[in-house]
Design an enzyme around this catalytic site. Structure first.
Site, PDB file in Angstrom:
ATOM      1  N   GLY A  11       1.072  -0.729   0.322  1.00 45.96           N
ATOM      2  CA  GLY A  11      -0.194   0.278   0.073  1.00 45.96           C
ATOM      3  C   GLY A  11       0.571   1.321  -0.136  1.00 45.96           C
ATOM      4  CE  LYS A  65     -10.753 -15.505 -15.503  1.00 43.06           C
ATOM      5  NZ  LYS A  65     -11.092 -15.922 -16.674  1.00 43.06           N
ATOM      6  CG  ASN A 109      -3.211   0.373 -12.962  1.00 44.61           C
ATOM      7  OD1 ASN A 109      -2.726  -0.385 -12.043  1.00 44.61           O
ATOM      8  ND2 ASN A 109      -2.324   0.055 -13.696  1.00 44.61           N
ATOM      9  CG  HIS A 111       2.560   0.357 -16.024  1.00 47.82           C
ATOM     10  ND1 HIS A 111       1.993  -0.702 -15.672  1.00 47.82           N
ATOM     11  CD2 HIS A 111       3.129  -0.082 -16.661  1.00 47.82           C
ATOM     12  CE1 HIS A 111       3.082  -1.529 -16.407  1.00 47.82           C
ATOM     13  NE2 HIS A 111       4.024  -1.398 -16.983  1.00 47.82           N
TER      14      HIS A 111
END
Length: 190
Positions: A11, A65, A109, A111
């Site tokens: 986290g 997934k 998101n 990345h």
């Protein structure tokens, strides 16, 4: 802007968001919920520290997934939070069409590469082994194309001659911790 954070690990990016919120640097955004697919994930410990609900949501039976009943459970939980934005902060599951359709344009998101190069797993290692001189991180919208959604912003990180994979990882994570809260703050002002 009500934010739900999804994460699978320790986290550190969620913590950067929560620290920015605490410091008044998250614009008009506030984190209303943290969910993790791992019952012992460090991200769950952030909730009590920052006064944000943090709960484990089972994502079984798949390891990579979010699908089936688990996907429906996540959708219902996020709807109950009245989320305006879903932030994937180390959420290690691929999202499928029902989830993406339900929250279209509301999922971002982070990345650890300058997309479109080095998508997928081990992006920092890919960049390091390839010998590129600059890598970094990207915040992008999530679509069916894994790590292929529209890019919101990027931060570059120079790879120095004396960098190791470990030192490069620290540098990329430091860039992530600045970029993600800044993008959220900008989105909250729209």
């Amino acid at each position: 802007m009500r934010i739900v954070i999804l994460g699978s690990g320790r986290g550190s990016n969620a913590e950067a968001i929560l620290q920015a919120q605490q410091a008044g640097q998250l614009g008009r955004a506030r984190v209303v919920q943290i969910f993790s697919d791992q019952p012992g994930a460090g991200i769950l410990a952030l909730g009590p520290r920052f006064g944000v609900p943090a709960d484990f949501l089972d994502a079984a039976p798949y390891k990579t997934k979010l699908d089936g009943d688990a996907e429906s459970h996540y959708i219902a939980a996020i709807i109950a939070c009245r989320a305006d934005l879903i932030v994937l902060a180390g959420f290690m599951r691929v999202l499928k069409l029902p989830f993406l359709t339900k929250f279209e344009g509301k999922i971002i998101n982070l990345h650890p590469s300058l997309l479109p190069v080095f998508p997928g797993l081990d992006a920092i290692g890919q960049a390091f082994r390839r010998g590129v001189k600059i890598t970094g991180c990207t915040v992008h919208y999530v679509t069916l194309d894994v790590d292929g959604g529209p890019i919101l912003d990027q931060a570059a990180v120079r790879i120095e001659e004396d960098d190791t994979l470990e030192t490069l990882t620290v540098k990329v994570h430091a860039a992530e911790h600045l970029l993600l809260p800044a993008v959220i703050a900008r989105l909250s002002e729209r």
